[in-house]
Write a protein that holds these residues in place. Sequence first.
Motif, PDB file in Angstrom:
ATOM      1  N   MET A   1       0.837  -1.157   0.000  1.00 25.08           N
ATOM      2  CA  MET A   1       0.000   0.000   0.000  1.00 25.08           C
ATOM      3  C   MET A   1       0.895   1.237   0.000  1.00 25.08           C
ATOM      4  SD  MET A   1      -3.011   1.048   2.678  1.00 25.08           S
ATOM      5  CE  MET A   1      -3.659  -0.583   2.547  1.00 25.08           C
ATOM      6  N   GLY A   2       0.600   2.176  -0.860  1.00 25.77           N
ATOM      7  CA  GLY A   2       1.379   3.410  -0.942  1.00 25.77           C
ATOM      8  C   GLY A   2       0.630   4.564  -0.308  1.00 25.77           C
ATOM      9  N   ARG A   3       1.365   5.401   0.395  1.00 25.44           N
ATOM     10  CA  ARG A   3       0.756   6.563   1.046  1.00 25.44           C
ATOM     11  C   ARG A   3       1.500   7.807   0.607  1.00 25.44           C
ATOM     12  NH1 ARG A   3       1.904   2.652   4.439  1.00 25.44           N
ATOM     13  NH2 ARG A   3       0.211   1.435   5.297  1.00 25.44           N
ATOM     14  N   HIS A   4       0.748   8.823   0.243  1.00 27.81           N
ATOM     15  CA  HIS A   4       1.319  10.098  -0.168  1.00 27.81           C
ATOM     16  C   HIS A   4       0.607  11.194   0.610  1.00 27.81           C
ATOM     17  CE1 HIS A   4       3.236   8.176  -3.658  1.00 27.81           C
ATOM     18  NE2 HIS A   4       2.126   7.452  -3.697  1.00 27.81           N
ATOM     19  N   VAL A   5       1.371  12.148   1.119  1.00 30.28           N
ATOM     20  CA  VAL A   5       0.799  13.230   1.914  1.00 30.28           C
ATOM     21  C   VAL A   5       1.466  14.542   1.508  1.00 30.28           C
ATOM     22  CG1 VAL A   5       0.502  14.165   4.251  1.00 30.28           C
ATOM     23  CG2 VAL A   5       0.386  11.706   3.878  1.00 30.28           C
ATOM     24  N   ILE A   6       0.658  15.592   1.407  1.00 33.94           N
ATOM     25  CA  ILE A   6       1.184  16.937   1.198  1.00 33.94           C
ATOM     26  C   ILE A   6       0.731  17.774   2.386  1.00 33.94           C
ATOM     27  CG2 ILE A   6       1.108  19.019  -0.212  1.00 33.94           C
ATOM     28  CD1 ILE A   6       0.702  17.258  -2.660  1.00 33.94           C
ATOM     29  N   THR A   7       1.689  18.454   3.018  1.00 29.60           N
ATOM     30  CA  THR A   7       1.384  19.322   4.148  1.00 29.60           C
ATOM     31  C   THR A   7       1.826  20.746   3.831  1.00 29.60           C
ATOM     32  OG1 THR A   7       3.513  18.998   5.242  1.00 29.60           O
ATOM     33  CG2 THR A   7       1.764  17.426   5.776  1.00 29.60           C
ATOM     34  N   ASP A   8       1.310  21.677   4.619  1.00 27.79           N
ATOM     35  CA  ASP A   8       1.812  23.042   4.501  1.00 27.79           C
ATOM     36  C   ASP A   8       3.040  23.172   5.402  1.00 27.79           C
ATOM     37  OD1 ASP A   8       0.859  23.305   7.107  1.00 27.79           O
ATOM     38  OD2 ASP A   8      -0.758  24.665   6.582  1.00 27.79           O
ATOM     39  N   THR A   9       3.604  24.367   5.502  1.00 26.46           N
ATOM     40  CA  THR A   9       4.835  24.538   6.277  1.00 26.46           C
ATOM     41  C   THR A   9       4.636  24.354   7.780  1.00 26.46           C
ATOM     42  OG1 THR A   9       4.485  26.925   6.287  1.00 26.46           O
ATOM     43  CG2 THR A   9       5.926  26.030   4.573  1.00 26.46           C
ATOM     44  N   LEU A  10       3.391  24.353   8.226  1.00 24.94           N
ATOM     45  CA  LEU A  10       3.105  24.082   9.633  1.00 24.94           C
ATOM     46  C   LEU A  10       2.863  22.601   9.899  1.00 24.94           C
ATOM     47  CD1 LEU A  10       0.671  27.054  10.360  1.00 24.94           C
ATOM     48  CD2 LEU A  10       3.092  26.870  10.964  1.00 24.94           C
ATOM     49  N   GLY A  11       2.842  21.799   8.844  1.00 25.36           N
ATOM     50  CA  GLY A  11       2.589  20.370   8.995  1.00 25.36           C
ATOM     51  C   GLY A  11       1.127  19.985   8.889  1.00 25.36           C
ATOM     52  N   LEU A  12       0.268  20.939   8.569  1.00 24.90           N
ATOM     53  CA  LEU A  12      -1.154  20.634   8.414  1.00 24.90           C
ATOM     54  C   LEU A  12      -1.392  19.974   7.063  1.00 24.90           C
ATOM     55  CD1 LEU A  12      -2.552  24.023   9.756  1.00 24.90           C
ATOM     56  CD2 LEU A  12      -2.296  21.869  11.002  1.00 24.90           C
ATOM     57  N   VAL A  13      -2.174  18.912   7.041  1.00 22.81           N
ATOM     58  CA  VAL A  13      -2.397  18.131   5.824  1.00 22.81           C
ATOM     59  C   VAL A  13      -3.260  18.921   4.836  1.00 22.81           C
ATOM     60  CG1 VAL A  13      -3.398  16.021   4.884  1.00 22.81           C
ATOM     61  CG2 VAL A  13      -2.157  15.951   7.046  1.00 22.81           C
ATOM     62  N   LEU A  14      -2.748  19.073   3.610  1.00 24.62           N
ATOM     63  CA  LEU A  14      -3.502  19.701   2.528  1.00 24.62           C
ATOM     64  C   LEU A  14      -4.121  18.652   1.604  1.00 24.62           C
ATOM     65  CD1 LEU A  14      -1.043  22.560   1.493  1.00 24.62           C
ATOM     66  CD2 LEU A  14      -3.038  22.709   2.991  1.00 24.62           C
ATOM     67  N   ALA A  15      -3.433  17.530   1.430  1.00 20.79           N
ATOM     68  CA  ALA A  15      -3.930  16.456   0.573  1.00 20.79           C
ATOM     69  C   ALA A  15      -3.278  15.151   1.000  1.00 20.79           C
ATOM     70  CB  ALA A  15      -3.614  16.747  -0.894  1.00 20.79           C
ATOM     71  N   ALA A  16      -4.019  14.068   0.861  1.00 13.75           N
ATOM     72  CA  ALA A  16      -3.500  12.737   1.200  1.00 13.75           C
ATOM     73  C   ALA A  16      -4.089  11.730   0.227  1.00 13.75           C
ATOM     74  CB  ALA A  16      -3.856  12.361   2.626  1.00 13.75           C
ATOM     75  N   LEU A  17      -3.326  10.695  -0.044  1.00 13.79           N
ATOM     76  CA  LEU A  17      -3.763   9.675  -0.992  1.00 13.79           C
ATOM     77  C   LEU A  17      -3.187   8.329  -0.579  1.00 13.79           C
ATOM     78  CD1 LEU A  17      -5.080   9.057  -3.820  1.00 13.79           C
ATOM     79  CD2 LEU A  17      -2.825   9.466  -4.780  1.00 13.79           C
ATOM     80  N   VAL A  18      -4.018   7.311  -0.565  1.00 18.25           N
ATOM     81  CA  VAL A  18      -3.574   5.939  -0.324  1.00 18.25           C
ATOM     82  C   VAL A  18      -3.867   5.163  -1.596  1.00 18.25           C
ATOM     83  CG1 VAL A  18      -3.883   3.859   1.072  1.00 18.25           C
ATOM     84  CG2 VAL A  18      -4.079   6.115   2.133  1.00 18.25           C
ATOM     85  N   ILE A  19      -2.843   4.469  -2.112  1.00 18.96           N
ATOM     86  CA  ILE A  19      -2.991   3.721  -3.361  1.00 18.96           C
ATOM     87  C   ILE A  19      -2.610   2.267  -3.142  1.00 18.96           C
ATOM     88  CG2 ILE A  19      -2.652   5.716  -4.872  1.00 18.96           C
ATOM     89  CD1 ILE A  19       0.266   4.885  -5.188  1.00 18.96           C
ATOM     90  N   ALA A  20      -3.039   1.434  -4.064  1.00 21.66           N
ATOM     91  CA  ALA A  20      -2.715   0.003  -4.002  1.00 21.66           C
ATOM     92  C   ALA A  20      -1.208  -0.203  -4.142  1.00 21.66           C
ATOM     93  CB  ALA A  20      -3.454  -0.737  -5.106  1.00 21.66           C
ATOM     94  N   ALA A  21      -0.731  -1.299  -3.605  1.00 19.36           N
ATOM     95  CA  ALA A  21       0.697  -1.596  -3.637  1.00 19.36           C
ATOM     96  C   ALA A  21       1.232  -1.776  -5.056  1.00 19.36           C
ATOM     97  CB  ALA A  21       0.981  -2.841  -2.809  1.00 19.36           C
ATOM     98  N   ASN A  22       0.372  -2.157  -5.995  1.00 17.55           N
ATOM     99  CA  ASN A  22       0.850  -2.389  -7.358  1.00 17.55           C
ATOM    100  C   ASN A  22       0.853  -1.117  -8.212  1.00 17.55           C
ATOM    101  OD1 ASN A  22      -1.926  -2.165  -7.598  1.00 17.55           O
ATOM    102  ND2 ASN A  22      -2.107  -3.807  -9.105  1.00 17.55           N
ATOM    103  N   VAL A  23       0.519   0.025  -7.618  1.00 19.80           N
ATOM    104  CA  VAL A  23       0.567   1.306  -8.324  1.00 19.80           C
ATOM    105  C   VAL A  23       1.883   1.991  -7.972  1.00 19.80           C
ATOM    106  CG1 VAL A  23      -0.538   3.556  -8.613  1.00 19.80           C
ATOM    107  CG2 VAL A  23      -1.938   1.507  -8.264  1.00 19.80           C
ATOM    108  N   HIS A  24       2.633   2.404  -8.987  1.00 24.62           N
ATOM    109  CA  HIS A  24       3.950   3.008  -8.765  1.00 24.62           C
ATOM    110  C   HIS A  24       3.812   4.347  -8.038  1.00 24.62           C
ATOM    111  CE1 HIS A  24       7.997   4.503  -9.563  1.00 24.62           C
ATOM    112  NE2 HIS A  24       8.310   3.226  -9.737  1.00 24.62           N
ATOM    113  N   ASP A  25       4.797   4.659  -7.209  1.00 24.19           N
ATOM    114  CA  ASP A  25       4.775   5.902  -6.431  1.00 24.19           C
ATOM    115  C   ASP A  25       4.685   7.139  -7.315  1.00 24.19           C
ATOM    116  OD1 ASP A  25       4.822   4.654  -4.008  1.00 24.19           O
ATOM    117  OD2 ASP A  25       6.965   4.944  -3.672  1.00 24.19           O
TER     118      ASP A  25
END
Length: 74
Positions: A1-25
């Motif tokens: 399972m792949g996890r991707h997160v984008i935060t602002d400079t304070l560490g607050l989450v702006l976007a997050a995505l969880v993808i299947a393990a067979n999907v390339h990063d």
Amino acid sequence: MGRHVITDTLGLVLAALVIAANVHDTTGGKLLLDDLAAAHPSVSKVWADGGYQNIISTPAPNWASMSRWYRGHG
């Protein structure tokens, strides 16, 4: 399972995505940047891991105006 997160400079989450393990990063990174551009059009700069450099060096039109900075990969 792949996890991707984008935060602002304070560490607050702006976007997050969880993808299947067979999907390339790199695919997940593109999808997440698309989500970020749609949800937060005022974002103008992105710092990313060097592993994403190849996929976002030629950006899609919806996030082409973002400045991109990379952290070394390895």
